[in-house]
Motif scaffolding. Structure first.
Motif, PDB file in Angstrom:
ATOM      1  N   UNK A  13      -6.876  -8.575  -3.426  1.00 11.95           N
ATOM      2  CA  UNK A  13      -7.902  -7.658  -3.944  1.00 11.95           C
ATOM      3  C   UNK A  13      -7.881  -6.126  -2.961  1.00 11.95           C
ATOM      4  N   UNK A  14      -7.275  -6.043  -1.905  1.00  6.99           N
ATOM      5  CA  UNK A  14      -7.003  -4.728  -1.273  1.00  6.99           C
ATOM      6  C   UNK A  14      -6.594  -3.783  -2.304  1.00  6.99           C
ATOM      7  N   UNK A  15      -5.386  -4.149  -2.836  1.00  8.21           N
ATOM      8  CA  UNK A  15      -4.745  -3.087  -3.867  1.00  8.21           C
ATOM      9  C   UNK A  15      -5.177  -3.118  -5.075  1.00  8.21           C
ATOM     10  N   UNK A  16      -5.858  -4.257  -5.336  1.00  8.44           N
ATOM     11  CA  UNK A  16      -6.205  -4.476  -6.953  1.00  8.44           C
ATOM     12  C   UNK A  16      -7.559  -3.543  -6.936  1.00  8.44           C
ATOM     13  N   UNK A  17      -8.326  -3.573  -6.063  1.00 13.08           N
ATOM     14  CA  UNK A  17      -9.654  -2.818  -6.053  1.00 13.08           C
ATOM     15  C   UNK A  17      -9.239  -1.206  -6.052  1.00 13.08           C
ATOM     16  N   UNK A  18      -8.097  -0.859  -5.427  1.00 15.35           N
ATOM     17  CA  UNK A  18      -7.760   0.623  -5.642  1.00 15.35           C
ATOM     18  C   UNK A  18      -7.437   0.938  -7.043  1.00 15.35           C
ATOM     19  N   UNK A  19      -6.660   0.153  -7.886  1.00 18.69           N
ATOM     20  CA  UNK A  19      -6.497   0.689  -9.036  1.00 18.69           C
ATOM     21  C   UNK A  19      -7.472   0.355 -10.096  1.00 18.69           C
ATOM     22  N   UNK A  20      -8.329  -0.619  -9.956  1.00 16.30           N
ATOM     23  CA  UNK A  20      -9.466  -0.555 -10.585  1.00 16.30           C
ATOM     24  C   UNK A  20     -10.528   0.464 -10.580  1.00 16.30           C
ATOM     25  N   UNK A  21     -10.703   0.631  -9.425  1.00 13.00           N
ATOM     26  CA  UNK A  21     -11.692   2.054  -9.041  1.00 13.00           C
ATOM     27  C   UNK A  21     -10.774   3.415  -9.472  1.00 13.00           C
ATOM     28  N   UNK A  22      -9.750   3.286  -9.612  1.00  7.83           N
ATOM     29  CA  UNK A  22      -9.184   4.747 -10.316  1.00  7.83           C
ATOM     30  C   UNK A  22      -8.688   5.532  -9.031  1.00  7.83           C
ATOM     31  N   UNK A  23      -8.585   4.773  -7.988  1.00  6.35           N
ATOM     32  CA  UNK A  23      -8.033   5.661  -6.845  1.00  6.35           C
ATOM     33  C   UNK A  23      -6.495   5.735  -6.839  1.00  6.35           C
ATOM     34  N   UNK A  24      -6.010   4.629  -7.273  1.00  3.55           N
ATOM     35  CA  UNK A  24      -4.323   4.919  -7.637  1.00  3.55           C
ATOM     36  C   UNK A  24      -4.224   4.523  -9.014  1.00  3.55           C
ATOM     37  N   UNK A  25      -2.862   4.968  -9.440  1.00  7.39           N
ATOM     38  CA  UNK A  25      -2.476   4.553 -10.810  1.00  7.39           C
ATOM     39  C   UNK A  25      -2.088   3.183 -11.045  1.00  7.39           C
ATOM     40  N   UNK A  26      -1.973   2.656 -12.185  1.00  5.94           N
ATOM     41  CA  UNK A  26      -1.286   1.360 -12.558  1.00  5.94           C
ATOM     42  C   UNK A  26       0.306   1.427 -11.904  1.00  5.94           C
ATOM     43  N   UNK A  27       0.868   2.681 -12.232  1.00  4.68           N
ATOM     44  CA  UNK A  27       2.294   2.312 -11.685  1.00  4.68           C
ATOM     45  C   UNK A  27       2.252   2.618 -10.405  1.00  4.68           C
ATOM     46  N   UNK A  28       1.357   3.053  -9.539  1.00  4.32           N
ATOM     47  CA  UNK A  28       1.344   3.035  -7.746  1.00  4.32           C
ATOM     48  C   UNK A  28       0.938   1.558  -7.598  1.00  4.32           C
ATOM     49  N   UNK A  29       0.087   0.888  -8.272  1.00  5.98           N
ATOM     50  CA  UNK A  29      -0.280  -0.534  -8.120  1.00  5.98           C
ATOM     51  C   UNK A  29       0.639  -1.373  -8.194  1.00  5.98           C
ATOM     52  N   UNK A  30       1.479  -1.315  -9.320  1.00  7.98           N
ATOM     53  CA  UNK A  30       2.768  -2.103  -9.577  1.00  7.98           C
ATOM     54  C   UNK A  30       3.709  -1.835  -8.564  1.00  7.98           C
ATOM     55  N   UNK A  31       3.960  -0.686  -7.923  1.00  9.55           N
ATOM     56  CA  UNK A  31       4.786  -0.435  -6.591  1.00  9.55           C
ATOM     57  C   UNK A  31       4.349  -1.214  -5.607  1.00  9.55           C
ATOM     58  N   UNK A  32       3.270  -1.070  -5.233  1.00  8.46           N
ATOM     59  CA  UNK A  32       2.661  -1.964  -4.036  1.00  8.46           C
ATOM     60  C   UNK A  32       2.816  -3.351  -4.294  1.00  8.46           C
TER      61      UNK A  32
END
Length: 295
Positions: A13-32
């Protein structure tokens, strides 16, 4: 042990929360996410230790790592996060979006967080079965108590994400992106080099890799490759010259003894992951992906 639940799901959820909240893009989340997958699949220990065992042995193995750690143990943080990912995607797919890991965690908070009671050893697994109505015994036996590969590719595909593997570009390559290096090494050493007093030293040696088969031991200082002095900065450049099947002479210091070894280079493994959005999927898959990532 339940540390894979407490720490692994938190890591997911650390990284998932970032993309869900709009803090990072989907592409950035998939990179992580691709980088997390890369860390796990590069470690041979995942084939020998389950996350349940890793959780139980945390204080004697995970927090007291030696030079053989990469071959013997797996991180309940990283692999635990990937199990959480698999569980989340499986719940979403097999319940037609009715249940996700989010729902399980809300129920877990009501059962144990608000009451202050401890979670039983089988509590989380039983809760997943209760909330979803699915038979998850085989899933947990395979992912939590087993040492096989996780069903990442098939589950990500159900959410419109393609799973891809490639060769590493070198020691600084953490994965998560397609390769832009048209001359990635074709071979690998099967070991990790580090610096000690400015000199290249084998800090870890992979089981059944070229270096181990040649007789290299952790702590050996690499002096020369094929009769030419080598340093840490130039080691990756030198390996690009070789092809699978080539034989090289390694000169190392083992303590005060100078040792010469013959090593046969292996083809570099495809152990670097990157994930790609697939936009050519049906509406149901697009909807599942949107619900998962809150897009």
């Amino acid at each position: 042990g339940l540390l894979w639940v407490y720490e692994g799901i938190t890591s997911y959820y650390d990284d998932l929360a970032l993309v869900r909240s709009g803090m990072i893009t989907v592409e950035s989340y998939l990179e992580l996410l691709g980088q997390t997958i890369t860390r796990v699949i590069r470690g041979g220990g995942r084939k020998k230790q389950s996350v349940e065992e890793s959780s139980f042995d945390a204080w004697t193995k995970f927090y007291q790592q030696d030079a053989n750690a990469t071959n013997a143990i797996v991180s309940y943080y990283a692999k635990g996060a990937l199990i959480a990912l698999c569980l989340d995607l499986k719940l979403r797919t097999e319940t037609d979006g009715r249940v996700s890991l989010d729902d399980v965690m809300k129920e877990a908070w009501r059962d144990w967080g608000e009451t202050g009671e401890g979670m039983p050893e089988d509590g989380f697994e039983q809760l997943c079965i209760k909330v979803s109505g699915l038979d998850l015994e085989d899933f947990f036996n395979a992912t939590v108590r087993g040492t096989g590969e996780l069903p990442l590719e098939s589950l990500l595909k159900t959410h419109g994400v393609d799973y891809a593997l490639r060769r590493s570009n070198g020691g600084k390559d953490k994965g998560g992106k397609p390769s832009t290096d048209t001359q990635a090494p074709q071979v690998w050493l099967g070991a990790t080099l580090g610096a000690s007093a400015g000199k290249p030293v084998f800090v870890a040696v992979n089981n059944d890799g070229p270096a181990e088969r040649a007789g290299v031991s952790p702590g050996d200082e690499l002096i020369a490759l094929d009769g030419l002095r080598i340093d840490l900065a130039g080691s990756e450049t030198r390996t690009r010259r070789y092809r699978p099947g080539d034989v090289s002479e390694l000169t190392v210091f083992r303590g005060d003894e100078l040792v010469t070894l013959r090593m046969k280079w292996d083809e570099a493994p495809t152990n670097t992951c990157y994930l790609v959005l697939n936009d050519e999927v049906d509406d149901a898959t697009t909807s599942r992906r949107g619900d998962w990532l809150a897009q």
